[in-house]
Design an enzyme around this catalytic site. Sequence first.
Site, PDB file in Angstrom:
ATOM      1  N   ASP A  65      -7.429  -5.746   0.452  1.00 53.10           N
ATOM      2  CA  ASP A  65      -8.019  -6.500  -0.459  1.00 53.10           C
ATOM      3  C   ASP A  65      -8.180  -8.134  -0.899  1.00 53.10           C
ATOM      4  O   ASP A  65      -8.972  -8.782  -1.754  1.00 53.10           O
ATOM      5  CB  ASP A  65      -7.805  -5.866  -1.920  1.00 53.10           C
ATOM      6  CG  ASP A  65      -8.596  -4.473  -2.433  1.00 53.10           C
ATOM      7  OD1 ASP A  65     -10.119  -4.766  -2.088  1.00 53.10           O
ATOM      8  OD2 ASP A  65      -8.413  -3.606  -3.099  1.00 53.10           O
ATOM      9  N   HIS A 110       1.224  -1.292   0.148  1.00 52.76           N
ATOM     10  CA  HIS A 110       0.097   0.388   0.063  1.00 52.76           C
ATOM     11  C   HIS A 110       0.592   0.765  -0.212  1.00 52.76           C
ATOM     12  O   HIS A 110       2.499   1.251   0.340  1.00 52.76           O
ATOM     13  CB  HIS A 110      -0.719  -0.053   1.120  1.00 52.76           C
ATOM     14  CG  HIS A 110      -2.486   0.907   1.494  1.00 52.76           C
ATOM     15  ND1 HIS A 110      -1.864   2.140   1.185  1.00 52.76           N
ATOM     16  CD2 HIS A 110      -3.561   0.834   0.999  1.00 52.76           C
ATOM     17  CE1 HIS A 110      -3.098   2.595   1.551  1.00 52.76           C
ATOM     18  NE2 HIS A 110      -4.282   1.722   0.626  1.00 52.76           N
TER      19      HIS A 110
HETATM   20  N1  ACO Z   1       4.511  -7.736  -4.875  1.00 56.17           N
HETATM   21  C1  ACO Z   1       5.723  -7.210  -5.067  1.00 56.17           C
HETATM   22  N2  ACO Z   1       6.032  -6.484  -4.639  1.00 56.17           N
HETATM   23  C2  ACO Z   1       6.020  -5.362  -4.356  1.00 56.17           C
HETATM   24  C3  ACO Z   1       3.787  -5.356  -3.830  1.00 56.17           C
HETATM   25  C4  ACO Z   1       3.384  -6.524  -4.465  1.00 56.17           C
HETATM   26  N3  ACO Z   1       2.382  -5.995  -4.476  1.00 56.17           N
HETATM   27  N4  ACO Z   1       4.117  -4.530  -3.366  1.00 56.17           N
HETATM   28  C5  ACO Z   1       4.924  -3.558  -4.143  1.00 56.17           C
HETATM   29  N5  ACO Z   1       5.871  -4.382  -4.235  1.00 56.17           N
HETATM   30  C6  ACO Z   1       7.524  -3.799  -3.926  1.00 56.17           C
HETATM   31  C7  ACO Z   1       8.076  -2.694  -5.725  1.00 56.17           C
HETATM   32  O1  ACO Z   1       8.832  -3.903  -6.210  1.00 56.17           O
HETATM   33  C8  ACO Z   1       8.996  -2.165  -4.943  1.00 56.17           C
HETATM   34  O2  ACO Z   1      10.536  -3.208  -4.511  1.00 56.17           O
HETATM   35  P1  ACO Z   1      10.969  -2.702  -5.142  1.00 56.17           P
HETATM   36  O3  ACO Z   1      11.728  -1.296  -3.864  1.00 56.17           O
HETATM   37  O4  ACO Z   1      12.950  -3.155  -4.854  1.00 56.17           O
HETATM   38  O5  ACO Z   1      11.348  -1.680  -6.517  1.00 56.17           O
HETATM   39  C9  ACO Z   1       8.472  -1.696  -3.442  1.00 56.17           C
HETATM   40  O6  ACO Z   1       7.817  -3.179  -3.218  1.00 56.17           O
HETATM   41  C10 ACO Z   1       7.156  -0.535  -3.536  1.00 56.17           C
HETATM   42  O7  ACO Z   1       6.319  -0.162  -3.723  1.00 56.17           O
HETATM   43  P2  ACO Z   1       6.257   0.824  -5.207  1.00 56.17           P
HETATM   44  O8  ACO Z   1       5.169   0.177  -6.136  1.00 56.17           O
HETATM   45  O9  ACO Z   1       7.116   1.283  -5.576  1.00 56.17           O
HETATM   46  O10 ACO Z   1       5.304   1.106  -4.127  1.00 56.17           O
HETATM   47  P3  ACO Z   1       3.530   1.890  -4.477  1.00 56.17           P
HETATM   48  O11 ACO Z   1       3.538   2.771  -3.071  1.00 56.17           O
HETATM   49  O12 ACO Z   1       4.085   2.767  -5.418  1.00 56.17           O
HETATM   50  O13 ACO Z   1       2.653   1.146  -4.236  1.00 56.17           O
HETATM   51  C11 ACO Z   1       0.955  -0.426  -4.691  1.00 56.17           C
HETATM   52  C12 ACO Z   1       1.777   0.722  -4.533  1.00 56.17           C
HETATM   53  C13 ACO Z   1       0.309   0.278  -6.019  1.00 56.17           C
HETATM   54  C14 ACO Z   1      -0.724  -0.570  -4.002  1.00 56.17           C
HETATM   55  C15 ACO Z   1       1.597  -1.642  -5.417  1.00 56.17           C
HETATM   56  O14 ACO Z   1       1.314  -2.315  -2.752  1.00 56.17           O
HETATM   57  C16 ACO Z   1       0.855  -2.493  -5.468  1.00 56.17           C
HETATM   58  O15 ACO Z   1       0.840  -2.606  -6.344  1.00 56.17           O
HETATM   59  N6  ACO Z   1       0.254  -4.220  -4.776  1.00 56.17           N
HETATM   60  C17 ACO Z   1      -0.454  -4.709  -5.547  1.00 56.17           C
HETATM   61  C18 ACO Z   1      -2.275  -4.204  -5.571  1.00 56.17           C
HETATM   62  C19 ACO Z   1      -3.313  -3.885  -4.435  1.00 56.17           C
HETATM   63  O16 ACO Z   1      -2.909  -4.810  -3.647  1.00 56.17           O
HETATM   64  N7  ACO Z   1      -3.670  -2.726  -4.874  1.00 56.17           N
HETATM   65  C20 ACO Z   1      -4.912  -2.629  -3.849  1.00 56.17           C
HETATM   66  C21 ACO Z   1      -3.667  -1.097  -2.952  1.00 56.17           C
HETATM   67  S1  ACO Z   1      -5.368  -1.043  -2.080  1.00 56.17           S
HETATM   68  C22 ACO Z   1      -6.506   0.091  -2.757  1.00 56.17           C
HETATM   69  O17 ACO Z   1      -6.744   0.487  -3.622  1.00 56.17           O
HETATM   70  C23 ACO Z   1      -8.262  -0.107  -1.696  1.00 56.17           C
END
Ligand code: ACO
Length: 433
Positions: A371, A313
């Site tokens: 979720d 998140h």
């Molecule tokens: N699975 C694997 N790796 C992940 C995940 C994941 N679900 N989420 C983040 N990471 C990793 C990224 O690869 C990144 O790694 P790095 O630093 O080595 O490059 C690090 O964690 C940070 O991730 P970002 O994408 O930069 O974080 P951001 O804050 O931009 O994204 C997000 C948040 C979009 C929710 C992300 O965690 C994601 O895509 N999660 C999966 C989708 C999801 O469940 N979304 C629901 C959000 S809640 C809602 O809307 C109700």
Amino acid sequence: MKLSDTKATLSFSNGTPSMELPVYSGSIGPDVIDIRKLYGQTGLFTYDPGFMSTAACQSSITYIDGDKGELLYRGYPIEQLAVNCDFMDICYLILNGDLPDGEQKKDFDNQVTRHTMVNEQMHFFMRGFRRDAHPMAVLTGLVGGLSAFYHDSTDITNPTHRHISAIRLIAKMPTLVAMAYKYTIGQPYIYPQNNLSYTGNFLRMMFANPCEDYVVNPVVERALDRIFILHADHEQNASTSTVRLCGSSGTNPFAAIAAGVACLWGPAHGGANEACLNMLEEIQANGGMAKVGEFMEQVKDKNSGVRLMGFGHRVYKNYDPRAKLMQQTCKEVLAALGLENDPLFKLAMELERIALEDPFFVERKLYPNVDFYSGIVQRAIGIPTALFTAIFALARTVGWIAQWNEMLSDPEYKIGRPRQLYSGESARAYKKK
Ligand code: ACO
């Protein structure tokens, strides 16, 4: 907001005079540096794609402390609201700033109940869609389409008009979502029934048919009500910011909320519950528990492009408090429906267990979000996967409309207009190609 004694000083290495910037404090949470005069005084913009460090507004609706894993609606912790309130209490709270007393609740329930029907013309509007259209495509259209019916109440400067639009949107969303569902399965639409609760009525519009009686299961009703409560608002997330930005042009509330619905659809936001359940089903189809380890290796491999959906998140760097409540609801619903051995729930628990111990997730502070379990609950209730995000939109409508209303009531409200760092061609003369 309160002017802080602290001031920030911005200095430059190129001889541009330094600039003092005021700092404001909210009631809780990080202070903000006021950069509004920056461009006027220095000719510079700030650069912050994704709004990583930028507060776009002040708000008194929802507070999140991502490090603590805390979520407050109007100051009340979500854990207390989830066990003591129903969704109508929460709608009243989010819209009005405090919980209703008995009379206020009765009056609010009554207002919402009396607006649940949609104009009969909506049925003809629905017919323009393919039967296999995604419910979010249909919902985006239907919500935008509402603006065509309420010319009597789209003066956004009039608080009475704003109030009636809020009630209409909250009341009609369940009807529209249920219609989108009934349309895809070719069943007749079920009209709202006013003696049922908001959530009971939605369940009936979804699952009743004209040929037999439908009795609302109280465990299912309570579980869905909790899903609505947990999704009601989440401060300045992507869809809420979209509603604010869209609404900032002065457009009507139905158009602004339709923009929110469209934004919510994306898999990084509201579409994650659908994506999460699809992920669990895929792991199950490919071998289930035996393949969990292999799947997690893929998730950790940056080149695979696979993410653990329902994890991570932007704000929560701790357990999402909504995920804990949802996990509890998941257990209750599965037990009540005799689905304790549901393989997808077991799979989800195992993925969570591994992730919470694995350094890849621990170091990145990745925890289950709301979720991760909500899809399993909805599937158990009988809601098709493609409708999950529409249910989220239904619940979030109150948050969107409250935030839109707050923006319009804010004396500092302006049309939203971000700036850019231009990296294209400089001006050049036209040459025929
Ligand atoms: N699975 C694997 N790796 C992940 C995940 C994941 N679900 N989420 C983040 N990471 C990793 C990224 O690869 C990144 O790694 P790095 O630093 O080595 O490059 C690090 O964690 C940070 O991730 P970002 O994408 O930069 O974080 P951001 O804050 O931009 O994204 C997000 C948040 C979009 C929710 C992300 O965690 C994601 O895509 N999660 C999966 C989708 C999801 O469940 N979304 C629901 C959000 S809640 C809602 O809307 C109700």
